[in-house]
Design a protein around this motif. Structure first.
Motif, PDB file in Angstrom:
ATOM      1  N   ASP A  56      33.155  -7.877 -40.042  1.00 37.63           N
ATOM      2  CA  ASP A  56      33.854  -9.115 -39.687  1.00 37.63           C
ATOM      3  C   ASP A  56      32.846 -10.241 -39.447  1.00 37.63           C
ATOM      4  O   ASP A  56      32.744 -10.776 -38.348  1.00 37.63           O
ATOM      5  CB  ASP A  56      34.707  -8.889 -38.440  1.00 37.63           C
ATOM      6  CG  ASP A  56      35.629 -10.057 -38.136  1.00 37.63           C
ATOM      7  OD1 ASP A  56      35.787 -10.942 -39.007  1.00 37.63           O
ATOM      8  OD2 ASP A  56      36.173 -10.087 -37.019  1.00 37.63           O
ATOM      9  N   SER A  72      33.806 -13.910 -37.870  1.00 36.00           N
ATOM     10  CA  SER A  72      34.356 -14.063 -36.524  1.00 36.00           C
ATOM     11  C   SER A  72      33.471 -14.962 -35.675  1.00 36.00           C
ATOM     12  O   SER A  72      32.395 -15.370 -36.079  1.00 36.00           O
ATOM     13  CB  SER A  72      34.506 -12.688 -35.867  1.00 36.00           C
ATOM     14  OG  SER A  72      33.230 -12.164 -35.562  1.00 36.00           O
ATOM     15  N   TYR A 132      37.865  -7.295 -42.072  1.00 35.06           N
ATOM     16  CA  TYR A 132      38.699  -8.287 -41.415  1.00 35.06           C
ATOM     17  C   TYR A 132      38.513  -9.636 -42.106  1.00 35.06           C
ATOM     18  O   TYR A 132      37.399 -10.142 -42.160  1.00 35.06           O
ATOM     19  CB  TYR A 132      38.322  -8.419 -39.937  1.00 35.06           C
ATOM     20  CG  TYR A 132      38.422  -7.116 -39.194  1.00 35.06           C
ATOM     21  CD1 TYR A 132      39.628  -6.695 -38.654  1.00 35.06           C
ATOM     22  CD2 TYR A 132      37.310  -6.289 -39.051  1.00 35.06           C
ATOM     23  CE1 TYR A 132      39.724  -5.489 -37.990  1.00 35.06           C
ATOM     24  CE2 TYR A 132      37.401  -5.074 -38.381  1.00 35.06           C
ATOM     25  CZ  TYR A 132      38.609  -4.683 -37.854  1.00 35.06           C
ATOM     26  OH  TYR A 132      38.708  -3.486 -37.203  1.00 35.06           O
ATOM     27  N   LYS A 178      39.078 -18.761 -40.548  1.00 31.04           N
ATOM     28  CA  LYS A 178      37.690 -18.549 -40.116  1.00 31.04           C
ATOM     29  C   LYS A 178      36.724 -18.623 -41.291  1.00 31.04           C
ATOM     30  O   LYS A 178      35.620 -19.155 -41.168  1.00 31.04           O
ATOM     31  CB  LYS A 178      37.550 -17.207 -39.405  1.00 31.04           C
ATOM     32  CG  LYS A 178      38.193 -17.180 -38.042  1.00 31.04           C
ATOM     33  CD  LYS A 178      38.046 -15.816 -37.408  1.00 31.04           C
ATOM     34  CE  LYS A 178      38.758 -15.763 -36.065  1.00 31.04           C
ATOM     35  NZ  LYS A 178      38.688 -14.429 -35.463  1.00 31.04           N
TER      36      LYS A 178
END
Length: 191
Positions: free
Chosen positions: A50, A53, A102, A107
């Motif tokens: 991820d 993030s 993810y 984002k």
């Protein structure tokens, strides 16, 4: 049993459990990649599952690593938009796009926009769109095993509209999604 057996990789199952325990402790995971090859091979996927993030608020170097995996045609287009070839021409040890689990479209776009604004300049919407679409294609080609996929549809951005065909043409990309979140925002009412 000595501690050296664990560090040398004689007990990979135990080592993997130890690394999984540190899943959200990024500074410890960074330290783990320095122990030996086994620990590195186990920790890197956790660090790259991820990358968009908030845990990397200032560092967008991971975008450059992803861009280095793009084909030469896309790299040429990036160069035409003013992206320095040195930023996208590095050799990497791992296939980082395959570790993605993810994806949050908002984002991703924010990370790309920040990276472009910092290194190329502001008002580069076509460049942001090119990078976004190229990264999404790369994640699909590398068969990332998504667990979570979040989409924010806004009238301000049509990035998702430009890539929905990619997602629909590749059902294996979304096959293992456990968490799918779709939000629709009308920017007219946003202040």
């Amino acid at each position: 049993m000595t501690c050296s057996k664990i560090f040398s990789g004689d007990l990979p199952e135990l080592t993997e459990e130890i690394i999984q325990y540190f899943r959200k402790d990024f500074s410890t995971l960074y330290s783990c990649i320095l122990i030996n090859r086994l620990w590195c091979r186990l920790a890197i996927p956790l660090l790259w599952e991820d990358p968009f993030s908030k845990k990397y608020p200032e560092n967008h170097h991971f975008i450059e690593i992803y861009l280095s995996k793009l084909n030469e045609d896309v790299k040429t287009k990036l160069y035409l938009y003013g992206v320095n070839n040195d930023l996208v021409s590095s050799n990497t040890l791992f296939n980082y796009p395959s570790f993605i689990k993810y994806l949050d479209i908002d984002k991703i776009l924010n990370s790309i926009q920040t990276w472009v604004d910092t290194l190329v300049g502001k008002n580069q919407e076509k460049l942001v769109n090119l990078i976004y679409r190229s990264l999404l294609e790369m994640f699909i080609e590398n068969e990332g095993n998504l667990h979570s996929f979040e989409v924010v549809l806004s009238t301000r951005y049509n990035y998702f509209n430009n890539s929905i065909d990619l997602i629909l043409q590749n059902p294996n990309f979304a096959y293992n999604i456990r968490n799918l979140e779709l939000r629709i925002i009308n920017s007219i009412f946003l202040c």
